[in-house]
Design a protein around this motif. Structure first.
Motif, PDB file in Angstrom:
ATOM      1  N   ILE A  37       2.309   2.765 -38.665  1.00 51.31           N
ATOM      2  CA  ILE A  37       2.115   4.369 -38.578  1.00 51.31           C
ATOM      3  C   ILE A  37       1.140   4.771 -39.831  1.00 51.31           C
ATOM      4  O   ILE A  37       0.042   5.626 -39.697  1.00 51.31           O
ATOM      5  CB  ILE A  37       3.204   5.084 -38.336  1.00 51.31           C
ATOM      6  CG1 ILE A  37       3.722   5.020 -37.016  1.00 51.31           C
ATOM      7  CG2 ILE A  37       3.037   6.672 -38.775  1.00 51.31           C
ATOM      8  CD1 ILE A  37       5.202   5.478 -36.952  1.00 51.31           C
ATOM      9  N   ILE A  38       1.458   4.215 -40.961  1.00 56.07           N
ATOM     10  CA  ILE A  38       0.852   4.407 -42.254  1.00 56.07           C
ATOM     11  C   ILE A  38      -0.756   3.970 -42.161  1.00 56.07           C
ATOM     12  O   ILE A  38      -1.609   5.049 -42.504  1.00 56.07           O
ATOM     13  CB  ILE A  38       1.679   4.005 -43.483  1.00 56.07           C
ATOM     14  CG1 ILE A  38       2.876   4.615 -43.507  1.00 56.07           C
ATOM     15  CG2 ILE A  38       0.710   4.126 -44.669  1.00 56.07           C
ATOM     16  CD1 ILE A  38       3.739   3.801 -44.741  1.00 56.07           C
ATOM     17  N   GLY A  40      -2.302   3.754 -39.400  1.00 59.03           N
ATOM     18  CA  GLY A  40      -2.977   4.565 -38.528  1.00 59.03           C
ATOM     19  C   GLY A  40      -3.320   5.677 -39.037  1.00 59.03           C
ATOM     20  O   GLY A  40      -4.559   6.164 -38.792  1.00 59.03           O
ATOM     21  N   LEU A  41      -2.676   6.453 -39.817  1.00 58.53           N
ATOM     22  CA  LEU A  41      -2.768   7.569 -40.359  1.00 58.53           C
ATOM     23  C   LEU A  41      -3.911   7.510 -41.306  1.00 58.53           C
ATOM     24  O   LEU A  41      -4.796   8.457 -41.325  1.00 58.53           O
ATOM     25  CB  LEU A  41      -1.438   8.172 -41.010  1.00 58.53           C
ATOM     26  CG  LEU A  41      -0.393   8.732 -40.323  1.00 58.53           C
ATOM     27  CD1 LEU A  41       0.695   9.188 -40.955  1.00 58.53           C
ATOM     28  CD2 LEU A  41      -0.895   9.733 -39.228  1.00 58.53           C
ATOM     29  N   SER A  43      -6.307   5.678 -41.394  1.00 62.24           N
ATOM     30  CA  SER A  43      -7.567   5.152 -40.430  1.00 62.24           C
ATOM     31  C   SER A  43      -7.932   6.320 -39.778  1.00 62.24           C
ATOM     32  O   SER A  43      -9.110   6.634 -39.639  1.00 62.24           O
ATOM     33  CB  SER A  43      -7.290   4.055 -39.346  1.00 62.24           C
ATOM     34  OG  SER A  43      -6.982   2.772 -40.183  1.00 62.24           O
ATOM     35  N   ALA A  44      -6.960   7.113 -39.285  1.00 70.35           N
ATOM     36  CA  ALA A  44      -7.264   8.437 -38.308  1.00 70.35           C
ATOM     37  C   ALA A  44      -7.931   9.413 -39.250  1.00 70.35           C
ATOM     38  O   ALA A  44      -8.973  10.246 -39.111  1.00 70.35           O
ATOM     39  CB  ALA A  44      -5.818   8.913 -37.648  1.00 70.35           C
ATOM     40  N   ALA A  45      -7.423   9.608 -40.348  1.00 69.88           N
ATOM     41  CA  ALA A  45      -7.837  10.615 -41.476  1.00 69.88           C
ATOM     42  C   ALA A  45      -9.364  10.174 -41.744  1.00 69.88           C
ATOM     43  O   ALA A  45     -10.157  11.097 -41.908  1.00 69.88           O
ATOM     44  CB  ALA A  45      -7.066  10.401 -42.666  1.00 69.88           C
ATOM     45  N   LEU A  68      -6.342   1.277 -35.993  1.00 69.91           N
ATOM     46  CA  LEU A  68      -5.755   2.217 -35.048  1.00 69.91           C
ATOM     47  C   LEU A  68      -5.499   1.575 -33.766  1.00 69.91           C
ATOM     48  O   LEU A  68      -4.567   1.806 -33.008  1.00 69.91           O
ATOM     49  CB  LEU A  68      -6.767   3.463 -34.454  1.00 69.91           C
ATOM     50  CG  LEU A  68      -7.175   4.432 -35.465  1.00 69.91           C
ATOM     51  CD1 LEU A  68      -8.333   5.248 -35.151  1.00 69.91           C
ATOM     52  CD2 LEU A  68      -5.921   5.153 -35.972  1.00 69.91           C
TER      53      LEU A  68
END
Length: 232
Positions: A37-38, A40-41, A43-45, A68
């Protein structure tokens, strides 16, 4: 096409990160979900706010949209672990995944690949990564929901799975070969060209598996069996 064969070393840093996360699963499985999750966050940011970070050191690996895909793979596992979905849902997921993947590939082939090589093109290609991953995740979720294949289809699927690493390593040679043939012949139709690139890339990997990987694995198994037979 560049003057040299493309290689797969670009993915090495992502593989190291993936196998690092995978190794943590065996030691502390509960830590994997928050870790993914970290990642992914992060990468998403970067994907939404700072896409240039995905192509710049030293954040290239941690900020890459490829991270992601970790979360998408985790979601596939979670969904599959809930219970065996009906084959009807499996086919729906397969069709949805095929639609997403095909639409992404179509946009990639007709729009992005026509652009001149630049940092903007690289960033735009990175932006497509989550869409490819989402389509692949839907396809995999749907495939898991279907009844096991039998007969010829089962053998082909098992063969593709066995040869997957060779396909990963050697697909570029098949792609380069058929790409040069298509360019020489003046072929410009993107959809059939894409299918031919995929087919020849897969065939190159299957050939390497049949001629190199499988014989070496058989030799390794035979060598391991000799001491046991001698001890018996």
């Amino acid at each position: 096409l560049g003057p040299q064969y493309p290689i797969v070393l670009w993915s090495l840093s992502h593989e190291i990160l993936f196998y690092g996360v995978f190794a943590i699963y065996f030691v502390a499985p509960r830590a994997v979900t928050p870790l993914v999750i970290i990642l992914g966050l992060i990468s998403a940011a970067c994907y939404l706010i700072w896409p240039e970070a995905a192509a710049a050191n030293p954040l290239r690996t941690l900020a890459s949209p490829y991270n992601l895909l970790f979360g998408m793979g985790l979601l596939v596992h979670k969904v599959s672990a809930i219970g065996q979905p009906s084959p009807r849902k499996g086919w729906l997921w397969l069709l949805a995944g095929f639609a997403v993947f095909s639409a992404t590939a179509s946009y990639d082939a007709t729009m992005l690949q026509a652009l001149a090589e630049s940092e903007a093109k690289t960033a735009a290609m990175h932006m497509l990564t989550p869409f490819y991953g989402f389509g692949a995740a839907l396809l995999l979720t749907g495939a898991v929901a279907l009844p096991p294949a039998t007969g010829c289809m089962s053998r082909w699927l098992v063969t593709l799975g066995d040869a997957s690493f060779s396909i990963y390593l050697f697909h570029t040679f098949g792609i380069q070969f058929i790409a040069r043939v298509l360019l020489t012949s003046g072929w410009t139709e993107p959809y059939s060209g894409f299918l031919m690139l995929a087919a020849f890339g897969t065939l190159a990997g299957l050939g390497a598996w049949a001629l190199v990987e499988r014989p070496l694995l058989s030799m390794g198994r035979s060598a391991k069996a000799l001491p046991r037979n001698a001890a018996a």
